[in-house]
Design a protein around this motif. Structure first.
Motif, PDB file in Angstrom:
ATOM      1  N   LYS A 197      -3.229  -4.139   0.784  1.00  0.00           N
ATOM      2  CA  LYS A 197      -2.113  -3.322   1.272  1.00  0.00           C
ATOM      3  C   LYS A 197      -0.834  -4.150   1.367  1.00  0.00           C
ATOM      4  CE  LYS A 197      -1.386   0.383   4.529  1.00  0.00           C
ATOM      5  NZ  LYS A 197      -1.912   1.176   5.612  1.00  0.00           N
ATOM      6  N   ILE A 220      -3.246  -1.696  -3.813  1.00  0.00           N
ATOM      7  CA  ILE A 220      -4.270  -0.710  -3.468  1.00  0.00           C
ATOM      8  C   ILE A 220      -4.901  -0.126  -4.735  1.00  0.00           C
ATOM      9  CG2 ILE A 220      -4.663   1.558  -2.409  1.00  0.00           C
ATOM     10  CD1 ILE A 220      -4.416  -0.536  -0.299  1.00  0.00           C
ATOM     11  N   GLU A 240      -6.754   6.153   3.316  1.00  0.00           N
ATOM     12  CA  GLU A 240      -5.388   5.821   2.899  1.00  0.00           C
ATOM     13  C   GLU A 240      -4.781   6.948   2.052  1.00  0.00           C
ATOM     14  OE1 GLU A 240      -1.959   3.302   2.443  1.00  0.00           O
ATOM     15  OE2 GLU A 240      -3.638   3.215   3.836  1.00  0.00           O
TER      16      GLU A 240
END
Length: 186
Positions: free
Chosen positions: A24, A29, A110
């Motif tokens: 991150k 990602i 996420e």
């Protein structure tokens, strides 16, 4: 859950949190998602890789060398390659399946998704899977990814797990409930 499984999950969670945070921070990602998918596919396909991860017969050096070669061949990101090397040096490659599962959950979170583990007696059609995903999305308020498992022993119906909730509409569980009721009566 057995004590060993709990320990493995705890170790995996700590490593997964660190890897996720690094990805991150480094805005990597997408690379992490790709690495997780690649490793999961490789573990599902290769008995040799699963043996490498779990066998105590391989020395620390053999595991390190082999996992580094695998990471290079798969073209994994530096972060993932470094974590695999660290796990091998600490003799903790056995936690890789749990690590990948925890990372998959973190990546889904996420993206604002939730994974539903669905067990069916026979494979769902595309239309059935889409309808189930739409229904679950209405219930949980997030986009739902379905992870399907086929288990003929449930006879029919579904077992759906979303987070800590489980809905069991399988015929096998209904038959068990009926059997228990009959035992209580007689």
């Amino acid at each position: 859950m057995s004590e060993t499984a709990g320990i493995s999950t705890g170790i995996a969670t700590r490593y997964a949190t660190a890897v996720f945070d690094l990805a991150k921070e480094g805005k990597a990602i997408k690379a992490l998602e790709s690495d997780v998918a690649t490793l999961e596919a490789a573990m599902a396909e290769s008995a040799d890789l699963r043996t490498l991860l779990t066998s105590p017969l391989y020395s620390r050096e053999e595991q390190s060398g082999a996992i580094s070669a695998v990471a290079k061949k798969m073209k994994l990101s530096d972060t993932t390659s470094n974590v695999l090397a660290l796990l091998a040096s600490k003799r903790r490659l056995f936690v890789l399946p749990q690590l990948l599962a925890v990372l998959q959950d973190m990546l889904s979170e996420e993206r604002g998704e939730v994974t539903a583990e669905v067990t069916t007696a026979k494979k769902l059609t595309k239309a059935q899977a889409d309808k189930l995903a739409k229904t679950l999305k209405a219930q949980v308020g997030k986009s739902v990814t379905i992870k399907e498992t086929v288990d003929v022993s449930i006879i029919g119906g579904l077992i759906v797990k979303v987070g800590s909730k489980m809905i069991d509409t399988s015929i096998a569980s209904k038959l068990n409930a009926l059997q228990n009721t009959m035992k209580e009566v007689g």
